[in-house]
Design a protein around this motif. Structure first.
Motif, mmCIF file in Angstrom:
data_model
loop_
_atom_site.group_PDB
_atom_site.id
_atom_site.type_symbol
_atom_site.label_atom_id
_atom_site.label_comp_id
_atom_site.label_asym_id
_atom_site.label_seq_id
_atom_site.Cartn_x
_atom_site.Cartn_y
_atom_site.Cartn_z
ATOM 1 N N SER A 1 0.694 -1.246 -0.046
ATOM 2 C CA SER A 1 -0.200 -0.035 -0.112
ATOM 3 C C SER A 1 1.107 1.445 -0.023
ATOM 4 C CB SER A 1 -0.983 -0.062 1.339
ATOM 5 O OG SER A 1 -0.300 0.620 2.273
ATOM 6 N N LYS A 2 2.076 1.122 0.342
ATOM 7 C CA LYS A 2 3.024 2.198 0.242
ATOM 8 C C LYS A 2 3.593 2.906 -1.038
ATOM 9 C CE LYS A 2 5.638 1.121 4.679
ATOM 10 N NZ LYS A 2 6.902 0.662 5.068
ATOM 11 N N GLN A 3 2.902 2.114 -2.183
ATOM 12 C CA GLN A 3 3.132 2.515 -3.432
ATOM 13 C C GLN A 3 1.607 3.127 -4.099
ATOM 14 O OE1 GLN A 3 5.539 -0.133 -6.116
ATOM 15 N NE2 GLN A 3 5.124 -1.586 -4.357
ATOM 16 N N GLU A 4 0.881 3.416 -3.120
ATOM 17 C CA GLU A 4 -0.590 3.936 -3.581
ATOM 18 C C GLU A 4 -1.191 2.894 -4.485
ATOM 19 O OE1 GLU A 4 -2.556 8.314 -3.772
ATOM 20 O OE2 GLU A 4 -0.519 8.164 -4.000
ATOM 21 N N GLY A 5 -1.053 1.635 -3.918
ATOM 22 C CA GLY A 5 -2.254 0.480 -4.558
ATOM 23 C C GLY A 5 -2.265 -0.526 -3.676
ATOM 24 N N LEU A 6 -3.245 -1.020 -4.015
ATOM 25 C CA LEU A 6 -3.619 -2.362 -2.745
ATOM 26 C C LEU A 6 -4.270 -3.624 -3.459
ATOM 27 C CD1 LEU A 6 -3.121 -2.332 0.524
ATOM 28 C CD2 LEU A 6 -5.502 -2.460 0.468
ATOM 29 N N LEU A 7 -5.220 -4.293 -2.976
ATOM 30 C CA LEU A 7 -5.583 -5.540 -3.660
ATOM 31 C C LEU A 7 -6.241 -5.425 -4.990
ATOM 32 C CD1 LEU A 7 -6.863 -6.293 0.022
ATOM 33 C CD2 LEU A 7 -5.318 -7.542 -1.314
ATOM 34 N N ARG A 8 -7.166 -4.609 -5.032
ATOM 35 C CA ARG A 8 -8.026 -4.210 -6.499
ATOM 36 C C ARG A 8 -6.726 -4.139 -7.311
ATOM 37 N NH1 ARG A 8 -10.905 -0.981 -10.008
ATOM 38 N NH2 ARG A 8 -12.747 -1.808 -10.857
ATOM 39 N N CYS A 9 -5.908 -2.968 -6.987
ATOM 40 C CA CYS A 9 -4.979 -2.636 -8.110
ATOM 41 C C CYS A 9 -4.009 -3.621 -8.638
ATOM 42 C CB CYS A 9 -3.978 -1.842 -7.457
ATOM 43 S SG CYS A 9 -4.833 0.016 -6.881
ATOM 44 N N SER A 10 -3.885 -4.692 -7.678
ATOM 45 C CA SER A 10 -2.936 -5.778 -8.035
ATOM 46 C C SER A 10 -3.480 -7.269 -8.724
ATOM 47 C CB SER A 10 -1.929 -6.241 -6.870
ATOM 48 O OG SER A 10 -2.651 -6.390 -5.860
ATOM 49 N N THR A 11 -4.648 -6.761 -9.247
ATOM 50 C CA THR A 11 -5.579 -8.014 -9.812
ATOM 51 C C THR A 11 -6.179 -7.368 -11.348
ATOM 52 O OG1 THR A 11 -7.655 -7.209 -8.796
ATOM 53 C CG2 THR A 11 -6.332 -8.895 -7.757
ATOM 54 N N LEU A 12 -6.280 -8.362 -12.226
ATOM 55 C CA LEU A 12 -7.028 -8.069 -13.357
ATOM 56 C C LEU A 12 -7.980 -9.137 -13.564
ATOM 57 C CD1 LEU A 12 -5.065 -7.228 -16.729
ATOM 58 C CD2 LEU A 12 -7.562 -8.006 -16.254
ATOM 59 N N PRO A 13 -9.092 -8.962 -13.103
ATOM 60 C CA PRO A 13 -10.123 -10.178 -13.329
ATOM 61 C C PRO A 13 -10.502 -10.357 -14.761
ATOM 62 C CG PRO A 13 -11.068 -8.590 -11.527
ATOM 63 C CD PRO A 13 -9.723 -7.957 -12.414
ATOM 64 N N LEU A 14 -10.375 -11.824 -15.229
ATOM 65 C CA LEU A 14 -10.713 -11.885 -16.600
ATOM 66 C C LEU A 14 -11.884 -12.651 -16.635
ATOM 67 C CD1 LEU A 14 -7.339 -13.816 -17.377
ATOM 68 C CD2 LEU A 14 -7.978 -11.371 -17.908
ATOM 69 N N ILE A 15 -12.422 -13.448 -15.898
ATOM 70 C CA ILE A 15 -13.732 -14.414 -15.768
ATOM 71 C C ILE A 15 -14.520 -14.082 -14.410
ATOM 72 C CG2 ILE A 15 -15.041 -16.790 -16.089
ATOM 73 C CD1 ILE A 15 -12.165 -17.315 -17.937
ATOM 74 N N ARG A 16 -15.684 -13.792 -14.323
ATOM 75 C CA ARG A 16 -16.401 -13.958 -13.118
ATOM 76 C C ARG A 16 -17.918 -14.598 -13.607
ATOM 77 N NH1 ARG A 16 -15.413 -10.889 -8.673
ATOM 78 N NH2 ARG A 16 -13.632 -9.188 -8.912
ATOM 79 N N GLU A 17 -18.458 -15.350 -12.723
ATOM 80 C CA GLU A 17 -19.752 -16.243 -13.290
ATOM 81 C C GLU A 17 -20.639 -15.281 -13.690
ATOM 82 O OE1 GLU A 17 -20.782 -18.709 -9.883
ATOM 83 O OE2 GLU A 17 -19.319 -20.353 -10.483
#
Length: 304
Positions: free
Chosen positions: A288-304
């Motif tokens: 988080s010290k880089q101004e990014g957290l959990l959502r920032c480090s993911t790229l969702p491809l498929i959700r139901e």
């Protein structure tokens, strides 16, 4: 062939690109900092170490394994920050949109080419050069696409302004059947507590009808009120200036009832549990010290 499908932030996740902190490179210089929060920790000598960030990302990966999510990782680039995959592209419905990111980050997109090659090429697009848009500013909510932007006349002076009005129009034209609503965000070059780098720094839906919000992240009160009316004030968890700084709105939903959150977000995690969510707490404070957290480090491809 990957059958892309993302219509909102909370449907059951099946496949995702998770960033990587391996071979992350040396601590940047103050001149190389993209945002005021990173700069703050660089100057203080407390910028996160690769070892700590790798551990945090592995904790996130373990949660995905627990829920049987297919995880792709970027191919490694030597001495290079590849944590924040949300910036480099995003899926809306069954389309993959490559982001026009800061020019010196183009290599990050190359590192997931092996994933893009598994997509239908007619469903992969790259906006024209004048369009600036990053995944952290794009929030899907079924018939709605929420987009964070910055409408100040000094847009070009801000490295922290990542999505322009051309970006909003591009998405509007690409998805004419969606309700595209832009939000003018507060930006600061020098004070991280007053800088909403992306929309997910000050708002994110959770579950079926709830959300996390920071009122002062919006330049116009009307934009904040739009979300209050849409979700209902009783369904919104309002975070403080300090909670915004520590990125409480940047959690990540694996499903409508499972949220991955930072373990220090005590007030938020209590509210989530009180509202029936399963909260998977992991350490992510160094990233988080880089101004990014959990959502920032993911790229969702498929959700139901």
């Amino acid at each position: 062939m990957l059958q892309l499908n993302v219509k909102n932030e909370t449907s059951r996740l099946k496949a995702v690109v998770l960033g990587s902190a391996t071979n992350n490179g040396p601590t940047p210089t103050a001149e190389e900092a993209y945002d005021p929060k990173s700069l703050e920790y660089i100057l203080a000598g407390t910028y996160p170490t690769e070892e700590d960030m790798v551990k945090e990302m592995e904790a996130f990966n373990q949660v995905f394994q627990k829920y049987d999510v297919k995880v792709f990782r970027p191919e490694m680039i030597e001495e290079y920050n590849q944590i924040f995959t949300r910036d480099i592209g995003f899926v809306i419905d069954d389309m993959f949109i490559k982001a026009n990111i800061l020019p010196d980050r183009d290599r990050e997109l190359d590192a997931i080419n092996y994933v893009i090659d598994q997509m239908d090429p007619t469903k992969v697009v790259r906006p024209p050069e004048e369009v600036h848009i990053e995944g952290g500013d794009v929030m899907l909510w079924n018939d709605y696409i929420f987009i964070g932007t910055y409408k100040g006349s000094d847009y070009a002076d801000y490295k922290t302004a990542r999505t322009n009005k051309e970006g909003v129009e591009y998405i509007r034209n690409l998805f004419p059947n969606k309700i595209v609503k832009e939000f003018d965000l507060v930006k600061s070059k020098i004070e991280a507590r007053d800088n909403a780098l992306h929309l997910d720094c000050c708002f994110q839906p959770v579950g079926k009808n709830k959300g996390i919000i920071y009122k002062s992240g919006f330049r116009e009160e009307a934009d904040y009120m739009y979300l209050v009316k849409l979700f209902g004030k009783e369904n919104l968890f309002h975070i403080t200036r300090d909670e915004m700084y520590f990125m409480n709105s940047n959690v990540f939903s694996i499903s409508e009832d499972v949220v991955v959150s930072e373990k220090n977000f005590a007030r938020l995690n209590t509210w989530l549990r009180d509202n029936g969510f399963t909260v998977e707490e992991i350490p992510y404070a160094e990233i988080s010290k880089q101004e990014g957290l959990l959502r920032c480090s993911t790229l969702p491809l498929i959700r139901e």
